[in-house]
Design a protein around this motif. Structure first.
Motif, PDB file in Angstrom:
ATOM      1  N   LEU A 137       0.748  -1.335  -0.059  1.00 54.31           N
ATOM      2  CA  LEU A 137       0.014   0.069   0.042  1.00 54.31           C
ATOM      3  C   LEU A 137       0.722   1.185   0.089  1.00 54.31           C
ATOM      4  CD1 LEU A 137      -2.750  -0.962   2.462  1.00 54.31           C
ATOM      5  CD2 LEU A 137      -2.923  -0.761  -0.097  1.00 54.31           C
ATOM      6  N   ALA A 138       2.042   1.169   0.742  1.00 48.75           N
ATOM      7  CA  ALA A 138       2.881   2.325   0.560  1.00 48.75           C
ATOM      8  C   ALA A 138       3.504   2.511  -0.735  1.00 48.75           C
ATOM      9  CB  ALA A 138       4.036   2.168   1.583  1.00 48.75           C
ATOM     10  N   MET A 139       3.714   1.477  -1.318  1.00 50.12           N
ATOM     11  CA  MET A 139       4.177   1.635  -2.920  1.00 50.12           C
ATOM     12  C   MET A 139       3.144   2.299  -3.654  1.00 50.12           C
ATOM     13  SD  MET A 139       6.162  -1.832  -3.413  1.00 50.12           S
ATOM     14  CE  MET A 139       7.487  -2.336  -2.467  1.00 50.12           C
ATOM     15  N   LEU A 140       1.921   1.909  -3.543  1.00 45.05           N
ATOM     16  CA  LEU A 140       0.882   2.443  -4.457  1.00 45.05           C
ATOM     17  C   LEU A 140       0.683   3.913  -3.782  1.00 45.05           C
ATOM     18  CD1 LEU A 140      -1.189   1.791  -6.454  1.00 45.05           C
ATOM     19  CD2 LEU A 140      -2.863   0.926  -4.548  1.00 45.05           C
ATOM     20  N   GLU A 141       0.468   4.445  -2.590  1.00 38.95           N
ATOM     21  CA  GLU A 141       0.294   5.698  -2.256  1.00 38.95           C
ATOM     22  C   GLU A 141       1.447   6.485  -2.765  1.00 38.95           C
ATOM     23  OE1 GLU A 141      -1.042   8.842   0.459  1.00 38.95           O
ATOM     24  OE2 GLU A 141      -2.113   6.909  -0.354  1.00 38.95           O
ATOM     25  N   ASP A 142       2.694   6.177  -2.795  1.00 36.83           N
ATOM     26  CA  ASP A 142       3.838   7.004  -3.309  1.00 36.83           C
ATOM     27  C   ASP A 142       3.739   7.199  -4.734  1.00 36.83           C
ATOM     28  OD1 ASP A 142       4.887   6.938  -0.820  1.00 36.83           O
ATOM     29  OD2 ASP A 142       6.460   5.527  -1.212  1.00 36.83           O
ATOM     30  N   ALA A 143       2.748   6.125  -5.383  1.00 35.54           N
ATOM     31  CA  ALA A 143       3.039   6.433  -6.962  1.00 35.54           C
ATOM     32  C   ALA A 143       1.879   6.794  -7.382  1.00 35.54           C
ATOM     33  CB  ALA A 143       2.998   4.804  -7.660  1.00 35.54           C
ATOM     34  N   TRP A 144       0.786   7.225  -6.213  1.00 34.16           N
ATOM     35  CA  TRP A 144      -0.370   7.893  -6.661  1.00 34.16           C
ATOM     36  C   TRP A 144      -0.348   9.437  -7.338  1.00 34.16           C
ATOM     37  CZ3 TRP A 144      -4.200   4.542  -7.338  1.00 34.16           C
ATOM     38  CH2 TRP A 144      -5.464   5.124  -7.928  1.00 34.16           C
ATOM     39  N   ASP A 145       0.561  10.136  -6.597  1.00 33.69           N
ATOM     40  CA  ASP A 145       0.867  11.500  -7.165  1.00 33.69           C
ATOM     41  C   ASP A 145      -0.457  12.094  -7.397  1.00 33.69           C
ATOM     42  OD1 ASP A 145       2.459  13.443  -8.018  1.00 33.69           O
ATOM     43  OD2 ASP A 145       2.416  12.658 -10.169  1.00 33.69           O
ATOM     44  N   GLY A 146      -1.321  12.305  -6.470  1.00 33.67           N
ATOM     45  CA  GLY A 146      -2.501  13.154  -6.568  1.00 33.67           C
ATOM     46  C   GLY A 146      -3.603  12.900  -7.598  1.00 33.67           C
ATOM     47  N   ARG A 147      -3.550  11.744  -8.227  1.00 33.71           N
ATOM     48  CA  ARG A 147      -4.354  11.561  -9.299  1.00 33.71           C
ATOM     49  C   ARG A 147      -5.788  11.107  -8.692  1.00 33.71           C
ATOM     50  NH1 ARG A 147      -2.158   5.809 -11.749  1.00 33.71           N
ATOM     51  NH2 ARG A 147      -0.307   7.120 -11.004  1.00 33.71           N
ATOM     52  N   ALA A 148      -6.821  11.495  -9.422  1.00 32.47           N
ATOM     53  CA  ALA A 148      -8.450  11.285  -8.997  1.00 32.47           C
ATOM     54  C   ALA A 148      -8.905   9.821  -9.394  1.00 32.47           C
ATOM     55  CB  ALA A 148      -9.222  12.433  -9.888  1.00 32.47           C
ATOM     56  N   PHE A 149      -8.351   9.260 -10.303  1.00 33.03           N
ATOM     57  CA  PHE A 149      -8.615   7.848 -10.967  1.00 33.03           C
ATOM     58  C   PHE A 149      -7.620   7.055 -10.904  1.00 33.03           C
ATOM     59  CE2 PHE A 149     -11.851  10.848 -12.120  1.00 33.03           C
ATOM     60  CZ  PHE A 149     -12.980  10.386 -11.356  1.00 33.03           C
ATOM     61  N   ALA A 150      -7.527   5.871 -11.043  1.00 30.90           N
ATOM     62  CA  ALA A 150      -6.419   4.819 -11.359  1.00 30.90           C
ATOM     63  C   ALA A 150      -5.804   4.870 -12.576  1.00 30.90           C
ATOM     64  CB  ALA A 150      -6.933   3.583 -11.056  1.00 30.90           C
ATOM     65  N   ALA A 151      -6.415   5.168 -13.577  1.00 29.22           N
ATOM     66  CA  ALA A 151      -5.807   4.996 -14.903  1.00 29.22           C
ATOM     67  C   ALA A 151      -6.470   5.808 -15.981  1.00 29.22           C
ATOM     68  CB  ALA A 151      -5.948   3.631 -15.558  1.00 29.22           C
ATOM     69  N   ALA A 152      -5.643   6.562 -16.930  1.00 28.39           N
ATOM     70  CA  ALA A 152      -5.997   7.198 -18.327  1.00 28.39           C
ATOM     71  C   ALA A 152      -6.684   8.413 -17.695  1.00 28.39           C
ATOM     72  CB  ALA A 152      -7.070   6.352 -18.846  1.00 28.39           C
ATOM     73  N   GLY A 153      -6.636   9.068 -16.715  1.00 26.17           N
ATOM     74  CA  GLY A 153      -7.229  10.350 -16.059  1.00 26.17           C
ATOM     75  C   GLY A 153      -8.749  10.413 -15.965  1.00 26.17           C
ATOM     76  N   ARG A 154      -9.124   9.290 -15.991  1.00 25.88           N
ATOM     77  CA  ARG A 154     -10.798   9.379 -15.799  1.00 25.88           C
ATOM     78  C   ARG A 154     -11.326   7.807 -15.122  1.00 25.88           C
ATOM     79  NH1 ARG A 154     -13.853   6.490 -19.531  1.00 25.88           N
ATOM     80  NH2 ARG A 154     -12.553   5.885 -21.583  1.00 25.88           N
ATOM     81  N   PHE A 155     -12.522   7.854 -14.860  1.00 24.70           N
ATOM     82  CA  PHE A 155     -12.918   6.594 -14.226  1.00 24.70           C
ATOM     83  C   PHE A 155     -13.283   5.412 -15.463  1.00 24.70           C
ATOM     84  CE2 PHE A 155     -16.447   3.595 -13.549  1.00 24.70           C
ATOM     85  CZ  PHE A 155     -16.402   3.354 -12.034  1.00 24.70           C
ATOM     86  N   THR A 156     -12.676   4.417 -15.109  1.00 30.12           N
ATOM     87  CA  THR A 156     -12.469   3.102 -15.972  1.00 30.12           C
ATOM     88  C   THR A 156     -12.884   1.899 -14.978  1.00 30.12           C
ATOM     89  OG1 THR A 156     -10.048   2.782 -15.675  1.00 30.12           O
ATOM     90  CG2 THR A 156     -10.792   4.537 -17.235  1.00 30.12           C
TER      91      THR A 156
END
Length: 215
Positions: A137-156
Motif C-alpha cells: 500500500l505504501a508503494m501504491l500511495e507513493d505512486a499515486w501522485d494526486g491522481r483522481a482515478f487509477a488510470a487514463a485520467g478518468r473513471f474506468t
C-alpha cells in the motif's frame, strides 16, 4: 441482456462484499442492462461446478459466451463500453496494467491479511500479513501522485476493481496511513452506481432470509 450469476443467500458478514458486485457495478456505470440468476451457496451443485470449477461466483453470461472470475467479467463488460475502457492504445494499456495490478499485486496481500485475521491461530502470522500489505500500500500511495482515478485520467474498469479491493483494506483501518488511497476509496464508493448495486446486494440477501425462514 447480460446475466450475472450470484448466490441465492449468504450469511450477514459477507453481504455487500460478494464479488458479483464488481460486474454489476460495471454494468451500472456503462448503462448496460443486466439481470441476476442464482445458485445455492451450499451444497455446490454439479451444474454450478460444471460452469465454475471452484463453485464460486460471479459467472457472467453474454449470449452464447460465459465467463467467470470477477476480473474477467469486468474486463468483458469494459470491452463493450468506452465509459469503462479507453479506445486509444495508451489509455487502454494503462487501464489493463492497473486492472491486473489490483488483482495480482494488491488483492492477494489483502486476502492474506483477512485469512490470517479470521482463520490463523498463530498470532505471529498476523503482523507479518499486515506488514506485507502495508508495504504494498505504501508503494501504491507513493505512486499515486494526486491522481483522481487509477488510470487514463478518468473513471474506468480499473477503478471498479482497485476500489473494491482497497475498500476491504479501508474497512480494516489499513488505509489510515495512506490518505490519498483513503480519499480515493471514499470518493469511488460514494458514486451512485456503486451505492445502488451495493445496497441492492444487501437487500437481496436480506430478502432471502425471509424466504429461508418461511420454509
Amino acid at each position: 441482456m447480460l446475466t450475472i450469476t450470484t448466490y441465492d443467500w449468504v450469511p450477514e458478514a459477507p453481504r455487500g462484499w460478494v464479488r458479483e458486485l464488481r460486474p454489476a457495478w460495471a454494468c451500472a456505470e456503462a448503462g448496460l442492462p443486466f439481470r441476476f440468476d442464482t445458485v445455492p451457496l451450499r451444497p455446490k451443485s454439479p451444474a454450478h461446478l460444471a460452469r465454475q470449477p471452484f463453485g464460486q461466483v460471479p459467472i457472467l453470461r453474454d449470449g452464447d459466451i460465459e465467463l467467470w472470475e470477477s476480473g474477467a467479467c469486468v474486463l468483458h463488460i469494459a470491452e463493450r463500453s468506452e465509459a469503462l475502457m479507453p479506445r486509444d492504445a495508451a489509455g487502454r494499456a494503462e487501464v489493463l496494467s492497473l486492472i491486473f495490478a489490483a488483482l495480482n499485486s494488491v488483492e492477494p496481500l489483502e486476502l492474506f491479511r483477512q485469512y490470517v485475521h479470521i482463520f490463523d491461530p498463530v498470532p505471529a502470522a498476523q503482523p507479518s500479513a499486515i506488514k506485507a500489505l502495508q508495504a504494498r500500500l505504501a508503494m501504491l500511495e507513493d505512486a499515486w501522485d494526486g491522481r483522481a482515478f487509477a488510470a487514463a485520467g478518468r473513471f474506468t474498469a480499473a477503478d471498479i476493481l482497485l476500489a473494491d479491493v482497497l475498500r476491504a483494506s479501508a474497512a480494516a483501518g489499513q488505509l489510515d496511513g495512506h490518505p490519498q488511497l483513503a480519499d480515493y476509496v471514499a470518493r469511488l464508493t460514494a458514486r451512485p452506481a456503486f451505492r445502488k448495486v451495493h445496497d441492492e446486494q444487501v437487500a437481496r440477501f436480506q430478502a432471502a432470509d425471509a424466504r429461508r425462514a418461511a420454509r
